[in-house]
Design a protein around this motif. Structure first.
Motif, PDB file in Angstrom:
ATOM      1  N   TYR A   6       0.825  -1.203   0.000  1.00 16.33           N
ATOM      2  CA  TYR A   6       0.000   0.000   0.000  1.00 16.33           C
ATOM      3  C   TYR A   6       0.864   1.260   0.000  1.00 16.33           C
ATOM      4  N   LEU A   7       1.946   1.239   0.740  1.00 15.81           N
ATOM      5  CA  LEU A   7       2.876   2.362   0.752  1.00 15.81           C
ATOM      6  C   LEU A   7       3.516   2.548  -0.630  1.00 15.81           C
ATOM      7  N   THR A   8       3.823   1.450  -1.289  1.00 17.33           N
ATOM      8  CA  THR A   8       4.382   1.513  -2.642  1.00 17.33           C
ATOM      9  C   THR A   8       3.380   2.118  -3.612  1.00 17.33           C
ATOM     10  N   PHE A   9       2.127   1.681  -3.546  1.00 18.60           N
ATOM     11  CA  PHE A   9       1.092   2.252  -4.414  1.00 18.60           C
ATOM     12  C   PHE A   9       0.908   3.746  -4.150  1.00 18.60           C
ATOM     13  N   ALA A  10       0.924   4.142  -2.886  1.00 16.44           N
ATOM     14  CA  ALA A  10       0.754   5.563  -2.553  1.00 16.44           C
ATOM     15  C   ALA A  10       1.923   6.393  -3.072  1.00 16.44           C
ATOM     16  N   THR A  11       3.135   5.879  -2.904  1.00 15.87           N
ATOM     17  CA  THR A  11       4.314   6.604  -3.373  1.00 15.87           C
ATOM     18  C   THR A  11       4.326   6.718  -4.894  1.00 15.87           C
ATOM     19  N   LEU A  12       4.001   5.633  -5.573  1.00 12.65           N
ATOM     20  CA  LEU A  12       3.964   5.675  -7.032  1.00 12.65           C
ATOM     21  C   LEU A  12       2.842   6.581  -7.539  1.00 12.65           C
ATOM     22  N   SER A  13       1.724   6.619  -6.831  1.00 12.15           N
ATOM     23  CA  SER A  13       0.634   7.523  -7.218  1.00 12.15           C
ATOM     24  C   SER A  13       1.047   8.982  -7.059  1.00 12.15           C
TER      25      SER A  13
END
Length: 89
Positions: A6-13
């Protein structure tokens, strides 16, 4: 483990939002080309993260195809810019 995904998705977003800003506000054509290439890289990273999240290996094939397509587009843009960019004639 899910927190990291989830942190990866947020950072990439967040990265995609910042890239879109550079793409729109980029003062020169090379700035926009670099932004498009970076956007393609972030999309490949998103697909890879989603493949890990869903534990589906077929998404890796999609990420490889997207990366190859982005690479060919970058070469095309580079050749276009090398030849002088857009002309008025």
């Amino acid at each position: 483990m899910q927190f990291v995904i989830y942190l990866t998705f947020a950072t990439l977003s967040l990265a995609m939002i910042l890239i879109f800003i550079r793409l729109i506000l980029g003062p020169t054509l090379p700035d926009r080309v670099v932004a498009l290439e970076l956007l393609a890289s972030v999309i490949v990273a998103m697909i890879g993260a989603y493949a890990i999240y869903t534990d589906t290996a077929s998404f890796i094939d999609v990420a490889i195809v997207a990366a190859l397509t982005a690479f060919l587009a970058a070469i095309g843009f580079a050749r276009f810019l090398e030849r002088g960019g857009p002309r008025d004639d």
